[in-house]
Enzyme design. Sequence first.
Site, PDB file in Angstrom:
ATOM      1  N   ASN A 187       0.865  -1.173   0.000  1.00  0.00           N
ATOM      2  CA  ASN A 187       0.000   0.000   0.000  1.00  0.00           C
ATOM      3  C   ASN A 187       0.905   1.227   0.000  1.00  0.00           C
ATOM      4  O   ASN A 187       1.463   1.598   1.028  1.00  0.00           O
ATOM      5  CB  ASN A 187      -0.888  -0.042   1.259  1.00  0.00           C
ATOM      6  CG  ASN A 187      -1.726   1.209   1.414  1.00  0.00           C
ATOM      7  OD1 ASN A 187      -1.811   2.046   0.508  1.00  0.00           O
ATOM      8  ND2 ASN A 187      -2.353   1.349   2.581  1.00  0.00           N
ATOM      9  N   TRP A 188       1.055   1.818  -1.180  1.00  0.00           N
ATOM     10  CA  TRP A 188       2.002   2.931  -1.310  1.00  0.00           C
ATOM     11  C   TRP A 188       1.440   4.232  -0.727  1.00  0.00           C
ATOM     12  O   TRP A 188       2.155   5.231  -0.655  1.00  0.00           O
ATOM     13  CB  TRP A 188       2.384   3.139  -2.780  1.00  0.00           C
ATOM     14  CG  TRP A 188       3.108   1.973  -3.398  1.00  0.00           C
ATOM     15  CD1 TRP A 188       3.382   0.756  -2.808  1.00  0.00           C
ATOM     16  CD2 TRP A 188       3.655   1.905  -4.727  1.00  0.00           C
ATOM     17  NE1 TRP A 188       4.060  -0.047  -3.685  1.00  0.00           N
ATOM     18  CE2 TRP A 188       4.247   0.616  -4.879  1.00  0.00           C
ATOM     19  CE3 TRP A 188       3.698   2.796  -5.798  1.00  0.00           C
ATOM     20  CZ2 TRP A 188       4.874   0.216  -6.059  1.00  0.00           C
ATOM     21  CZ3 TRP A 188       4.315   2.389  -6.974  1.00  0.00           C
ATOM     22  CH2 TRP A 188       4.906   1.117  -7.103  1.00  0.00           C
ATOM     23  N   LYS A 189       0.176   4.237  -0.377  1.00  0.00           N
ATOM     24  CA  LYS A 189      -0.486   5.430   0.180  1.00  0.00           C
ATOM     25  C   LYS A 189      -0.241   6.640  -0.739  1.00  0.00           C
ATOM     26  O   LYS A 189      -0.144   6.468  -1.948  1.00  0.00           O
ATOM     27  CB  LYS A 189      -0.020   5.662   1.618  1.00  0.00           C
ATOM     28  CG  LYS A 189      -0.225   4.407   2.485  1.00  0.00           C
ATOM     29  CD  LYS A 189      -0.104   4.649   3.953  1.00  0.00           C
ATOM     30  CE  LYS A 189      -0.320   3.334   4.706  1.00  0.00           C
ATOM     31  NZ  LYS A 189      -0.265   3.474   6.150  1.00  0.00           N
TER      32      LYS A 189
ATOM     33  N   GLY B 233       2.723  -1.076   4.366  1.00  0.00           N
ATOM     34  CA  GLY B 233       2.777   0.349   4.040  1.00  0.00           C
ATOM     35  C   GLY B 233       4.218   0.788   3.833  1.00  0.00           C
ATOM     36  O   GLY B 233       4.799   0.595   2.766  1.00  0.00           O
ATOM     37  N   GLY B 234       4.805   1.368   4.861  1.00  0.00           N
ATOM     38  CA  GLY B 234       6.148   1.947   4.784  1.00  0.00           C
ATOM     39  C   GLY B 234       7.180   1.057   4.098  1.00  0.00           C
ATOM     40  O   GLY B 234       7.936   1.520   3.237  1.00  0.00           O
TER      41      GLY B 234
ATOM     42  N   GLU C  89      -7.007   4.935   7.723  1.00  0.00           N
ATOM     43  CA  GLU C  89      -6.811   6.350   7.378  1.00  0.00           C
ATOM     44  C   GLU C  89      -8.037   6.904   6.658  1.00  0.00           C
ATOM     45  O   GLU C  89      -8.399   8.065   6.833  1.00  0.00           O
ATOM     46  CB  GLU C  89      -5.536   6.496   6.523  1.00  0.00           C
ATOM     47  CG  GLU C  89      -4.281   6.304   7.378  1.00  0.00           C
ATOM     48  CD  GLU C  89      -3.105   5.687   6.649  1.00  0.00           C
ATOM     49  OE1 GLU C  89      -3.065   5.699   5.410  1.00  0.00           O
ATOM     50  OE2 GLU C  89      -2.203   5.160   7.354  1.00  0.00           O
TER      51      GLU C  89
ATOM     52  N   HIS D 155      -9.645   1.371   4.784  1.00  0.00           N
ATOM     53  CA  HIS D 155      -8.380   1.546   5.519  1.00  0.00           C
ATOM     54  C   HIS D 155      -8.610   2.515   6.685  1.00  0.00           C
ATOM     55  O   HIS D 155      -9.402   3.451   6.568  1.00  0.00           O
ATOM     56  CB  HIS D 155      -7.302   2.087   4.567  1.00  0.00           C
ATOM     57  CG  HIS D 155      -5.941   2.082   5.183  1.00  0.00           C
ATOM     58  ND1 HIS D 155      -5.517   3.052   6.057  1.00  0.00           N
ATOM     59  CD2 HIS D 155      -4.912   1.192   5.085  1.00  0.00           C
ATOM     60  CE1 HIS D 155      -4.279   2.757   6.460  1.00  0.00           C
ATOM     61  NE2 HIS D 155      -3.903   1.640   5.882  1.00  0.00           N
TER      62      HIS D 155
ATOM     63  N   GLU E 223      -5.623  -4.712  10.685  1.00  0.00           N
ATOM     64  CA  GLU E 223      -4.584  -3.709  10.902  1.00  0.00           C
ATOM     65  C   GLU E 223      -4.880  -2.938  12.182  1.00  0.00           C
ATOM     66  O   GLU E 223      -5.682  -2.001  12.171  1.00  0.00           O
ATOM     67  CB  GLU E 223      -4.542  -2.724   9.732  1.00  0.00           C
ATOM     68  CG  GLU E 223      -4.242  -3.360   8.396  1.00  0.00           C
ATOM     69  CD  GLU E 223      -3.656  -2.352   7.418  1.00  0.00           C
ATOM     70  OE1 GLU E 223      -2.538  -2.579   6.952  1.00  0.00           O
ATOM     71  OE2 GLU E 223      -4.306  -1.321   7.143  1.00  0.00           O
TER      72      GLU E 223
ATOM     73  N   GLY F 247       2.276   2.416  10.821  1.00  0.00           N
ATOM     74  CA  GLY F 247       3.248   3.491  10.663  1.00  0.00           C
ATOM     75  C   GLY F 247       3.922   3.905  11.962  1.00  0.00           C
ATOM     76  O   GLY F 247       4.596   4.935  12.020  1.00  0.00           O
TER      77      GLY F 247
ATOM     78  N   SER G  52       3.245  -1.965  10.498  1.00  0.00           N
ATOM     79  CA  SER G  52       4.688  -2.022  10.755  1.00  0.00           C
ATOM     80  C   SER G  52       5.314  -3.382  10.476  1.00  0.00           C
ATOM     81  O   SER G  52       6.215  -3.815  11.198  1.00  0.00           O
ATOM     82  CB  SER G  52       4.987  -1.562  12.195  1.00  0.00           C
ATOM     83  OG  SER G  52       4.597  -0.217  12.367  1.00  0.00           O
TER      84      SER G  52
HETATM   85  P1  PGA Z   1       2.650   0.370   7.737  1.00  0.00           P
HETATM   86  O1  PGA Z   1       1.192   0.583   7.081  1.00  0.00           O
HETATM   87  O2  PGA Z   1       3.191  -0.915   7.181  1.00  0.00           O
HETATM   88  O3  PGA Z   1       3.435   1.578   7.306  1.00  0.00           O
HETATM   89  O4  PGA Z   1       2.447   0.302   9.215  1.00  0.00           O
HETATM   90  C1  PGA Z   1       0.332  -0.489   6.869  1.00  0.00           C
HETATM   91  C2  PGA Z   1      -0.971   0.014   6.273  1.00  0.00           C
HETATM   92  O5  PGA Z   1      -1.424   1.091   6.665  1.00  0.00           O
HETATM   93  O6  PGA Z   1      -1.565  -0.647   5.403  1.00  0.00           O
END
Ligand code: PGA
Length: 252
Positions: free
Chosen positions: A11-13, A235-236, A99, A97, A168, A174, A214
Amino acid sequence: MKFRKKIVAGNWKMNKTLADAENLASAIKLDLAEYREVDVVLCPPFTALKTVGEIISDTHIKLGAQNMHWESSGAFTGEISPSMLRDLFCRYVILGHSERRSIFGETDTMINRKVKAALAANLTPILCVGETLDQRDSGKAGEVVRHQLIAGLEGLKDELKNIVIAYEPVWAIGTGRTATPEQAQDMHAHVRRILCEIAGEETASAIRIQYGGSVKPSNAAEIFRQPDVDGGLIGGASLEARSFVEIVRAAG
Ligand code: PGA
């Protein structure tokens, strides 16, 4: 136990310009083009879907979007429809998600409409659920996730064999703080029990449940080894080819 092929999605956001996205997708392709042990999905921002899709079109890597609207067209300024994603050869779409829920006010009702619209358009939804730190500390994590699943999947049953769930925990996204493998397994088993109540044993045992929050090369293998963890939503660590590829291989 039913065999479930693991699935790892990046997930490149809201990251990567077109040139950056091209570089990242090309680097991932170098390593994973022929890799079949794990289903691999890249979810770049909308602006890079076409380019990334073209780069991975001759590989086993699949394309996913990070969000979409539930209507098929119309006066919805700024939104993207399921058919527009299909047009770009997307196969997956991340929905609900945390967010989207916390920053953009998406409700379970909206997310449920999106899940239904995605399935109707032949897109595989990756439905995200997870509790906040407050909710976990007050012992409500199981209840919160139950509610998100029941509401997000309302009106669906047999179609659910074509869905992916991502657990999640919001406190792990993050933050560098990961759920322990035991915490992940406990919640994944809980999710599967709820899926069983909703859709029956056979469907529930076929649904893949990803862990997200994470995940890094250093902790991926241990998390993926849990019996109800069927891959990860990254994500990251998906923003860099080397760490993403390592995570994918840890799932293999
Ligand atoms: P993260 O994000 O790996 O940076 O914690 C995961 C996500 O939000 O899908």
